[in-house]
Every structure is written in C-alpha cells, then in structure tokens.
Scaffold this motif. Sequence first.
Motif, mmCIF file in Angstrom:
data_model
loop_
_atom_site.group_PDB
_atom_site.id
_atom_site.type_symbol
_atom_site.label_atom_id
_atom_site.label_comp_id
_atom_site.label_asym_id
_atom_site.label_seq_id
_atom_site.Cartn_x
_atom_site.Cartn_y
_atom_site.Cartn_z
ATOM 1 N N GLY A 1 0.817 -1.199 0.000
ATOM 2 C CA GLY A 1 0.000 0.000 0.000
ATOM 3 C C GLY A 1 0.853 1.251 0.000
ATOM 4 N N TYR A 2 0.358 2.303 0.637
ATOM 5 C CA TYR A 2 1.083 3.563 0.721
ATOM 6 C C TYR A 2 1.917 3.595 1.993
ATOM 7 N N CYS A 3 2.962 4.398 1.986
ATOM 8 C CA CYS A 3 3.827 4.496 3.161
ATOM 9 C C CYS A 3 4.415 5.897 3.200
ATOM 10 N N HIS A 4 4.050 6.666 4.223
ATOM 11 C CA HIS A 4 4.501 8.050 4.379
ATOM 12 C C HIS A 4 5.323 8.142 5.658
ATOM 13 N N LEU A 5 6.491 8.747 5.568
ATOM 14 C CA LEU A 5 7.458 8.707 6.658
ATOM 15 C C LEU A 5 7.590 10.053 7.359
ATOM 16 N N ASN A 6 8.001 9.992 8.629
ATOM 17 C CA ASN A 6 8.212 11.200 9.439
ATOM 18 C C ASN A 6 9.643 11.719 9.360
ATOM 19 N N LEU A 7 10.391 11.314 8.350
ATOM 20 C CA LEU A 7 11.774 11.753 8.223
ATOM 21 C C LEU A 7 11.823 13.280 8.079
ATOM 22 N N GLY A 8 12.492 13.932 9.026
ATOM 23 C CA GLY A 8 12.567 15.382 9.043
ATOM 24 C C GLY A 8 11.605 16.024 10.025
ATOM 25 N N GLU A 9 10.677 15.238 10.569
ATOM 26 C CA GLU A 9 9.674 15.770 11.500
ATOM 27 C C GLU A 9 9.879 15.294 12.938
ATOM 28 N N GLU A 10 11.003 14.639 13.195
ATOM 29 C CA GLU A 10 11.185 13.973 14.488
ATOM 30 C C GLU A 10 11.080 14.916 15.679
ATOM 31 N N ALA A 11 11.618 16.127 15.550
ATOM 32 C CA ALA A 11 11.562 17.071 16.667
ATOM 33 C C ALA A 11 10.129 17.491 16.964
ATOM 34 N N THR A 12 9.364 17.721 15.910
ATOM 35 C CA THR A 12 7.952 18.068 16.081
ATOM 36 C C THR A 12 7.199 16.928 16.754
ATOM 37 N N VAL A 13 7.443 15.705 16.293
ATOM 38 C CA VAL A 13 6.730 14.544 16.827
ATOM 39 C C VAL A 13 6.962 14.402 18.323
ATOM 40 N N VAL A 14 8.220 14.381 18.743
ATOM 41 C CA VAL A 14 8.491 14.114 20.159
ATOM 42 C C VAL A 14 8.077 15.299 21.032
ATOM 43 N N GLY A 15 8.216 16.520 20.526
ATOM 44 C CA GLY A 15 7.798 17.675 21.299
ATOM 45 C C GLY A 15 6.306 17.688 21.561
ATOM 46 N N LEU A 16 5.521 17.385 20.518
ATOM 47 C CA LEU A 16 4.069 17.362 20.678
ATOM 48 C C LEU A 16 3.630 16.261 21.627
ATOM 49 N N MET A 17 4.150 15.055 21.424
ATOM 50 C CA MET A 17 3.700 13.919 22.225
ATOM 51 C C MET A 17 4.150 14.038 23.678
ATOM 52 N N ALA A 18 5.295 14.678 23.923
ATOM 53 C CA ALA A 18 5.775 14.841 25.298
ATOM 54 C C ALA A 18 4.898 15.792 26.099
ATOM 55 N N ALA A 19 4.161 16.656 25.413
ATOM 56 C CA ALA A 19 3.311 17.630 26.109
ATOM 57 C C ALA A 19 1.982 17.034 26.562
ATOM 58 N N LEU A 20 1.616 15.878 26.045
ATOM 59 C CA LEU A 20 0.308 15.284 26.324
ATOM 60 C C LEU A 20 0.293 14.543 27.653
ATOM 61 N N GLU A 21 -0.884 14.468 28.258
ATOM 62 C CA GLU A 21 -1.113 13.591 29.399
ATOM 63 C C GLU A 21 -1.487 12.204 28.873
ATOM 64 N N THR A 22 -1.379 11.195 29.737
ATOM 65 C CA THR A 22 -1.630 9.826 29.281
ATOM 66 C C THR A 22 -3.071 9.604 28.842
ATOM 67 N N ASP A 23 -4.025 10.391 29.411
ATOM 68 C CA ASP A 23 -5.419 10.177 29.042
ATOM 69 C C ASP A 23 -5.898 11.118 27.940
ATOM 70 N N ASP A 24 -5.006 11.905 27.356
ATOM 71 C CA ASP A 24 -5.377 12.737 26.213
ATOM 72 C C ASP A 24 -5.502 11.873 24.956
ATOM 73 N N TYR A 25 -6.200 12.399 23.976
ATOM 74 C CA TYR A 25 -6.449 11.672 22.727
ATOM 75 C C TYR A 25 -5.643 12.290 21.586
ATOM 76 N N VAL A 26 -5.157 11.421 20.703
ATOM 77 C CA VAL A 26 -4.411 11.871 19.524
ATOM 78 C C VAL A 26 -5.081 11.326 18.269
ATOM 79 N N TYR A 27 -5.356 12.223 17.323
ATOM 80 C CA TYR A 27 -5.825 11.845 15.984
ATOM 81 C C TYR A 27 -4.757 12.283 14.993
ATOM 82 N N ALA A 28 -4.357 11.365 14.120
ATOM 83 C CA ALA A 28 -3.272 11.657 13.185
ATOM 84 C C ALA A 28 -3.755 11.551 11.747
#
Length: 369
Positions: free
Chosen positions: A55-82
Amino acid sequence: MPPTRTPRKAKAVTSRPARSTPSDDGLRALHRQMLLIRRFEERAARAYAEAKVGGYCHLNLGEEATVVGLMAALETDDYVYANYREHGYALARGVSPERAMAELYGRTDGVSRGWGGSMHMFDLDARFMGGYGIVGGQIPLATGTALAIDYRGGTEAVMCLMGDGTTNIGAFHESLNIAALWGLPIVYVVNNNGLGMGTTVEQSSAEPELHKRADAYRMASARVDGGDPIAVLDAARIALASARAGRPYLLETMTGRMKGHSVVDPARYRSDEDAAAARAADPVARFTAVLNERGVLDDEELAKIDAEVLGEVSAAAAFADASPEPAVSTLFDYTYATPVPNDSRRLPGEALFPAPPRPFDIALAGGAR
C-alpha cells in the motif's frame, strides 16, 4: 428533543511558561526518541523496497523534533488523531516498535492486528485514535471527541494532527468554527513542511502563515520552529493549557520533509537547493549537536545510543517477519462492529449467487441415473 447544553465558558490563560529547561536525562530521552523514529522510518523505507510493506507508506523523516515535542506535552489520558504520516507519533505515544513494524507488514501481531497497515494504526490503550488516509478525515472525528469530553465534563484534551494542505478543505474550517463556538478542549496542529503534497504553500494558500486562519474564529494560535523539540514542547503545553480552559488552539509547526511525499515519490518538483536546505536542517543532527556541545552526550555515548536503537529496530523487523499473516477466513472479521443481516462473506472472485446448473450438466446427471 435532545438535551440542551451550555458551552463551556472560556477561562483566561493567565501565564505563558518560559522556555523549558529539561534535565539532562530529559534531554537524553528526547534525543533517543527522535533517533528511534529516524531509524524506524529508515528501516520502514527499506522494508517497502523489499515488498514487505504494501500500500502507501509516508514517513516522518525530518519531522522527528515536532513529533516528540508534541507527544511529550500530552497527558496519558489525552487523545491523539493523526493523518497518514503517523508512525513516529504512534511510537512516541507508547506503541512498541515491534507492534508498529508488524502493522506495517500487515501481520497479526501488529498494533491493529495487521488490518491498518502504514496509514491506519490504532491503539485505544495509548488513546492513539488512528491515522486517516482521507485528507482531513480525522478533523471532524477529533472535534467530536472533544465535544464528548465537554459533555462529560472531563479534563482530557484532544490533539488533532494534519498537514498544511489540509487547511484548505471545508472540514478544517467547519471544525474550527464549531470548536470555537462551543469552547471545546482541542488543539489543532498543522505540520507545515511547505509543500502540501507537491505544491508549495505559497502557491496554494492566499494566507501562507497558516496559524493566522484561526483569527477568523477568534481562536488563539501560534507558529513554532518544528525543528526544535523544546520549542515545540513549550508551544504544545501552552496550546493544551488553553484548550483545557475552554479555548481551542491552532498550532503551526514549521517542519522539514527530507524525502518525497511518500516512499515512492522522487520529489522532482523540488529544486536541488531546497532539498539541500532540508538536509541541512535535519532536526536529529541539529539536536544531537546541541547536546554534544552542552556536554550532555559525548561522542562515545552517542555511538552507543545509536547502536542500541539500531538493535531495537532490527529486532522489531525480525518480530514483524516472524509474525503470522492474517488467515483468509478472517477477511471480514472487522467489517462491522456487530452482526449485520445479509452481511456478505464472499471472497474475491466468488459469485454473488450460485451459478444455475447448465443443461449439459443436467443431461449428464440424468444419464448417470
């Protein structure tokens, strides 16, 4: 009649925290998470070339800082839609590399039992509510989740991720309007890599500073350097605090895209200078250099961490290779959540109804008697 509801009243966000100063251990954790995403995505690209990922495959190459910064700000019971560029977010949200890689391979040990693949990972335990292949398909669903939280009087927040091209569709504007009217606890995040799929933001958006689109709905917004995980973490915390106080937020992260839109996109629409600039802004190399200069990680430690991460990713690939393929008999298991009358269970190529007997066959059958 449906029950009436009073939208939650927005509370003032009275303070904006200064730039975070994580401990050395916190900085090492961010670095390791970024490196894990980088090596995982590199291995995913290799697996796609080996025809192990379909199928299709889209990568986060180049977005790693954004990814970890956003996810680190969340609480465990928050919801993420991607959206469909989701592997790194799933990893940062706590999905194991083994289950993530097995999902890419379409195997039963995958996080979605092999039914989601690259674009549709889902893990309710992590409150990772899936990737969506339809551009903007996640935005109304995320807004609905925020509405449900508001009805219950919950304290959770929703983070809805999207690319820059998504801001041009109707569901984006409709959802922001509803969220602002009703004071829903949601943060919309636009990862702006400047390209949409293959058209620059400046050529497709009359207002290329996409966070300013929130102004039409009197919604708070900001733009942040997506190559700096600390800056993203701080901005995300401000956005989430605003959302929990009944003031939804639009956050624009300025990211790079080191490869094409998907693994099969040669990105011929990019100039050599543009591609070189993206490589020069590599967030993993940038953050590594910062930690090295500060004495948080020396060259020996960096090499050790890289070797450990490579081993972890190799083990994930071996796990995915060893995981069973879904049985053909399970093809329709998740078509509906509950039994549905007249649910068709035909396999590909099977006729809708049994073929009527042919005269020649009837004659043969009669002669045999």
